[in-house]
Write an enzyme that holds these catalytic residues in place. Structure first.
Site, PDB file in Angstrom:
ATOM      1  N   ARG A 192       0.845  -1.209   0.000  1.00  0.00           N
ATOM      2  CA  ARG A 192       0.000   0.000   0.000  1.00  0.00           C
ATOM      3  C   ARG A 192       0.877   1.255   0.000  1.00  0.00           C
ATOM      4  O   ARG A 192       0.596   2.226  -0.700  1.00  0.00           O
ATOM      5  CB  ARG A 192      -0.930  -0.008   1.232  1.00  0.00           C
ATOM      6  CG  ARG A 192      -1.756   1.256   1.338  1.00  0.00           C
ATOM      7  CD  ARG A 192      -2.705   1.288   2.513  1.00  0.00           C
ATOM      8  NE  ARG A 192      -3.531   2.490   2.465  1.00  0.00           N
ATOM      9  CZ  ARG A 192      -4.569   2.720   3.237  1.00  0.00           C
ATOM     10  NH1 ARG A 192      -4.937   1.833   4.131  1.00  0.00           N
ATOM     11  NH2 ARG A 192      -5.259   3.829   3.133  1.00  0.00           N
TER      12      ARG A 192
ATOM     13  N   ASP B 299     -17.934   0.553   2.808  1.00  0.00           N
ATOM     14  CA  ASP B 299     -18.409   1.218   4.030  1.00  0.00           C
ATOM     15  C   ASP B 299     -18.433   2.740   3.921  1.00  0.00           C
ATOM     16  O   ASP B 299     -18.911   3.404   4.832  1.00  0.00           O
ATOM     17  CB  ASP B 299     -17.549   0.806   5.227  1.00  0.00           C
ATOM     18  CG  ASP B 299     -16.157   1.393   5.136  1.00  0.00           C
ATOM     19  OD1 ASP B 299     -15.745   1.811   4.037  1.00  0.00           O
ATOM     20  OD2 ASP B 299     -15.474   1.434   6.169  1.00  0.00           O
TER      21      ASP B 299
ATOM     22  N   TYR C  63     -14.564  10.421  -1.834  1.00  0.00           N
ATOM     23  CA  TYR C  63     -13.439   9.976  -2.669  1.00  0.00           C
ATOM     24  C   TYR C  63     -13.346  10.760  -3.982  1.00  0.00           C
ATOM     25  O   TYR C  63     -12.326  10.686  -4.658  1.00  0.00           O
ATOM     26  CB  TYR C  63     -13.539   8.470  -2.962  1.00  0.00           C
ATOM     27  CG  TYR C  63     -13.002   7.627  -1.830  1.00  0.00           C
ATOM     28  CD1 TYR C  63     -11.639   7.308  -1.759  1.00  0.00           C
ATOM     29  CD2 TYR C  63     -13.827   7.143  -0.826  1.00  0.00           C
ATOM     30  CE1 TYR C  63     -11.128   6.547  -0.722  1.00  0.00           C
ATOM     31  CE2 TYR C  63     -13.333   6.380   0.221  1.00  0.00           C
ATOM     32  CZ  TYR C  63     -11.986   6.077   0.267  1.00  0.00           C
ATOM     33  OH  TYR C  63     -11.480   5.323   1.294  1.00  0.00           O
TER      34      TYR C  63
HETATM   35  P1  NAD Z   1      -4.515  -5.652   6.665  1.00  0.00           P
HETATM   36  O1  NAD Z   1      -3.268  -5.696   5.828  1.00  0.00           O
HETATM   37  O2  NAD Z   1      -4.407  -5.344   8.102  1.00  0.00           O
HETATM   38  O3  NAD Z   1      -5.248  -7.056   6.547  1.00  0.00           O
HETATM   39  C1  NAD Z   1      -5.364  -7.784   5.400  1.00  0.00           C
HETATM   40  C2  NAD Z   1      -5.075  -9.236   5.703  1.00  0.00           C
HETATM   41  O4  NAD Z   1      -5.323  -9.969   4.499  1.00  0.00           O
HETATM   42  C3  NAD Z   1      -3.611  -9.506   6.093  1.00  0.00           C
HETATM   43  O5  NAD Z   1      -3.576 -10.196   7.317  1.00  0.00           O
HETATM   44  C4  NAD Z   1      -3.097 -10.366   4.950  1.00  0.00           C
HETATM   45  O6  NAD Z   1      -2.148 -11.330   5.365  1.00  0.00           O
HETATM   46  C5  NAD Z   1      -4.374 -11.014   4.443  1.00  0.00           C
HETATM   47  N1  NAD Z   1      -4.308 -11.548   3.098  1.00  0.00           N
HETATM   48  C6  NAD Z   1      -3.705 -11.027   2.010  1.00  0.00           C
HETATM   49  N2  NAD Z   1      -3.916 -11.825   0.950  1.00  0.00           N
HETATM   50  C7  NAD Z   1      -4.675 -12.868   1.377  1.00  0.00           C
HETATM   51  C8  NAD Z   1      -5.204 -14.019   0.741  1.00  0.00           C
HETATM   52  N3  NAD Z   1      -5.001 -14.246  -0.545  1.00  0.00           N
HETATM   53  N4  NAD Z   1      -5.933 -14.882   1.478  1.00  0.00           N
HETATM   54  C9  NAD Z   1      -6.154 -14.661   2.783  1.00  0.00           C
HETATM   55  N5  NAD Z   1      -5.664 -13.592   3.437  1.00  0.00           N
HETATM   56  C10 NAD Z   1      -4.935 -12.700   2.738  1.00  0.00           C
HETATM   57  O7  NAD Z   1      -5.492  -4.637   5.936  1.00  0.00           O
HETATM   58  P2  NAD Z   1      -6.724  -3.773   6.499  1.00  0.00           P
HETATM   59  O8  NAD Z   1      -6.324  -2.359   6.530  1.00  0.00           O
HETATM   60  O9  NAD Z   1      -7.250  -4.372   7.722  1.00  0.00           O
HETATM   61  O10 NAD Z   1      -7.761  -3.907   5.311  1.00  0.00           O
HETATM   62  C11 NAD Z   1      -8.277  -5.135   4.872  1.00  0.00           C
HETATM   63  C12 NAD Z   1      -9.095  -4.932   3.635  1.00  0.00           C
HETATM   64  O11 NAD Z   1     -10.315  -4.285   3.904  1.00  0.00           O
HETATM   65  C13 NAD Z   1      -8.404  -4.079   2.573  1.00  0.00           C
HETATM   66  O12 NAD Z   1      -8.704  -4.599   1.299  1.00  0.00           O
HETATM   67  C14 NAD Z   1      -9.047  -2.743   2.750  1.00  0.00           C
HETATM   68  O13 NAD Z   1      -8.905  -1.941   1.620  1.00  0.00           O
HETATM   69  C15 NAD Z   1     -10.440  -3.183   3.011  1.00  0.00           C
HETATM   70  N6  NAD Z   1     -11.342  -2.184   3.569  1.00  0.00           N
HETATM   71  C16 NAD Z   1     -12.544  -2.143   3.029  1.00  0.00           C
HETATM   72  C17 NAD Z   1     -13.475  -1.288   3.498  1.00  0.00           C
HETATM   73  C18 NAD Z   1     -14.809  -1.297   2.875  1.00  0.00           C
HETATM   74  O14 NAD Z   1     -15.770  -0.966   3.476  1.00  0.00           O
HETATM   75  N7  NAD Z   1     -14.925  -1.685   1.622  1.00  0.00           N
HETATM   76  C19 NAD Z   1     -13.171  -0.438   4.550  1.00  0.00           C
HETATM   77  C20 NAD Z   1     -11.927  -0.491   5.097  1.00  0.00           C
HETATM   78  C21 NAD Z   1     -11.007  -1.394   4.605  1.00  0.00           C
HETATM   79  C1  LMR Z   2      -8.159   1.936   5.552  1.00  0.00           C
HETATM   80  O1  LMR Z   2      -8.877   2.063   6.542  1.00  0.00           O
HETATM   81  O2  LMR Z   2      -7.001   1.613   5.648  1.00  0.00           O
HETATM   82  C2  LMR Z   2      -8.694   2.252   4.220  1.00  0.00           C
HETATM   83  O3  LMR Z   2      -9.226   1.145   3.683  1.00  0.00           O
HETATM   84  C3  LMR Z   2      -9.505   3.449   4.224  1.00  0.00           C
HETATM   85  C4  LMR Z   2      -8.656   4.472   4.887  1.00  0.00           C
HETATM   86  O4  LMR Z   2      -8.951   4.757   6.044  1.00  0.00           O
HETATM   87  O5  LMR Z   2      -7.698   4.942   4.269  1.00  0.00           O
END
Ligand code: NAD
Ligand code: LMR
Length: 441
Positions: A93, A170, A264
């Site tokens: 990222r 979200d 965004y």
């Molecule tokens: P993070 O890096 O803390 O967690 C992601 C996890 O996914 C890690 O533990 C990683 O090892 C694991 N991972 C990666 N590839 C994988 C695979 N192929 N199979 C299983 N596990 C795998 O990241 P985060 O900040 O907690 O965010 C997680 C996700 O949620 C991101 O994609 C982020 O953009 C998304 N997100 C979405 C929303 C939404 O509402 N759409 C909001 C916030 C975050």
């Molecule tokens: C995150 O929480 O890491 C993102 O998915 C959204 C943000 O807060 O930048």
């Protein structure tokens, strides 16, 4: 009431503990028999996995629990997969954000070149997850909120059109919470009309259940303050960089005062401002690593050390109740109205059928039924067409291994000033993403 079995994919995610706490808080609405965590990073997941084990022992010992890196164990006998993976984790990222900035271009997780790079990494992993789910639990639904949701959703449409995957975000939920606070209501009191793409849309109506329209009142507020509210009503988007983003919504509104913008849009409508106010040495990835990641993992380590979660609890991801609402809508056919990313097929009357759009849907056991949003104005339609074409080109580039198409995608992004700059960024991104992206010819 029926009890459900869930696997959380991305078990090591900073959001996992918050989602688990929220699930525990909702057991009366959505009872669980099994909860599993699945990740492909054993070490990262083990910290949260062990701490959550203590939480469950103390709060819900009847729920069968495990954390695993074995796909068969994780995906056998499940009703739902909640997916929030991040392919390449924060290390990548950071590169998504810093490489474009080095070239004077917006560096963001989901918008512009960074989002394209993240999309190219995520498609393969997401498709693999869907295939694993269908192999071990063919009737299960995947509720995906892994980013970049727009590109992931387009990849699902093209590569797995019949799979039971729902893509949700979200951000509209968080902003609606702010909007409802502005007019002294609760989000559940309100019904909205909205059109756009993911991270690229507009509210055209906000009514209460009696049909009273609040849009003019909200617009007056946002024109002055953006979505900044006196009281912090959103538990997720609270860091300094987010406060600035909520405030900037007033300048987004000024471009078309008829509709309320998704935050965004600032990356597309004010990219020069975004670059000027970004620190190329310290981006959102660094803010999250120093903030959310540190807090969540240190709480987990404390719980493990003490052997109890008492007096040292994970914060509940209250903002994430939308995931439970979505699961409930499918499980109990509630026909709840929610914003989802779905294939257009006439929902926006003057937009392409095969575009993945974000619109209100009624959700029941058969999945989402999108609600018609009519025709949209030229300005938004043109912006959306440009952006959805970027997303389509990325998915085609991934499938065909095409350098040309990915270069076109970057060139077309409203955040990138020229084909030359697009090429320079692309070449740096290819180098940085070795081992994650398919080979491009
Ligand atoms: P993070 O890096 O803390 O967690 C992601 C996890 O996914 C890690 O533990 C990683 O090892 C694991 N991972 C990666 N590839 C994988 C695979 N192929 N199979 C299983 N596990 C795998 O990241 P985060 O900040 O907690 O965010 C997680 C996700 O949620 C991101 O994609 C982020 O953009 C998304 N997100 C979405 C929303 C939404 O509402 N759409 C909001 C916030 C975050
Ligand atoms: C995150 O929480 O890491 C993102 O998915 C959204 C943000 O807060 O930048």
């Amino acid at each position: 009431m029926k009890k459900f079995s869930i696997v959380i994919a991305g078990g090591g995610s900073t959001y996992t503990p918050g989602i688990v706490m929220m699930l525990l808080d909702n057991l009366d609405r959505f009872p669980l028999r099994k909860l599993k965590l699945y990740d492909n990073d054993r070490e990262r997941q083990a910290v949260l996995g062990e701490a959550i084990e203590s939480v469950l022992k103390e709060k819900a010992p009847d729920i069968e629990y495990c954390y695993t890196t074995d796909p068969e164990e994780a995906f056998t006998d499940i009703d739902f997969c909640f997916a929030h993976i991040r392919t390449g984790k924060y290390e990548m990222r950071e590169k998504d954000e810093k490489i474009p900035l080095k070239h004077g271009v917006v560096g963001q997780e989901t918008c512009g070149p960074g989002g394209i790079a993240y999309g190219m990494r995520s498609i393969g992993d997401m498709i693999e997850l869907i295939d694993i789910m269908e192999k071990y639990s063919p009737d299960a639904w995947m509720l995906n909120y892994s980013n970049p949701a727009a590109i992931v959703a387009e990849a699902c449409r093209v590569l797995r059109p019949n799979s039971k995957v729902l893509n949700i975000c979200d951000m509209p939920v968080g902003t609606l919470r702010r909007i409802s606070h502005i007019i002294g209501k609760e989000p559940q009191d309100l019904e909205v009309r909205y059109f756009g793409l993911n991270h690229f849309g507009w509210w055209t109506s906000v009514k209460d259940k009696e049909g009273n329209e609040y849009l003019p009142q909200i617009r007056d507020y946002v024109a002055e303050n953006g979505y900044l509210t006196q009281k912090e009503v959103d538990t997720q988007h609270t860091d300094a960089s987010w406060q600035e983003t909520h405030k900037k919504a007033k300048d987004l509104l000024a471009v078309d005062p008829r509709f309320l913008p998704n935050t965004y849009l600032k990356y597309y409508l004010y990219p020069d401002y975004v670059v000027k106010t970004s620190n190329p040495e310290y981006t959102r990835a660094n803010e999250v690593i120093a903030g959310r990641e540190k807090t969540v993992f240190s709480t987990a380590r404390q719980i493990i050390e003490r052997g109890t979660a008492e007096g040292c609890e994970f914060e509940m991801g209250a903002h994430a109740t939308f995931v439970v609402d979505l699961a409930r809508a499918i499980a109990f056919n509630t026909h709840e109205r929610m914003l989802l990313i779905v294939e257009n097929n006439g929902t926006i009357a003057n937009f392409d059928d095969d575009a993945m759009v974000e619109v209100p849907c009624i959700v029941g056991s058969d999945g989402p039924e999108p609600l018609s949003q009519g025709k949209i104005p030229e300005f938004q339609r043109a912006l959306m067409y440009q952006q959805v074409t970027v997303e389509k080109l990325v998915v085609q580039a991934y499938i065909e291994g095409s350098y040309q198409k990915l270069w076109q995608a970057l060139t077309l992004s409203k955040t990138v000033p020229s084909a030359q700059v697009a090429k320079e960024i692309l070449d740096d991104l290819i180098e940085a993403n070795k081992g994650y992206w398919p080979d491009l010819n």
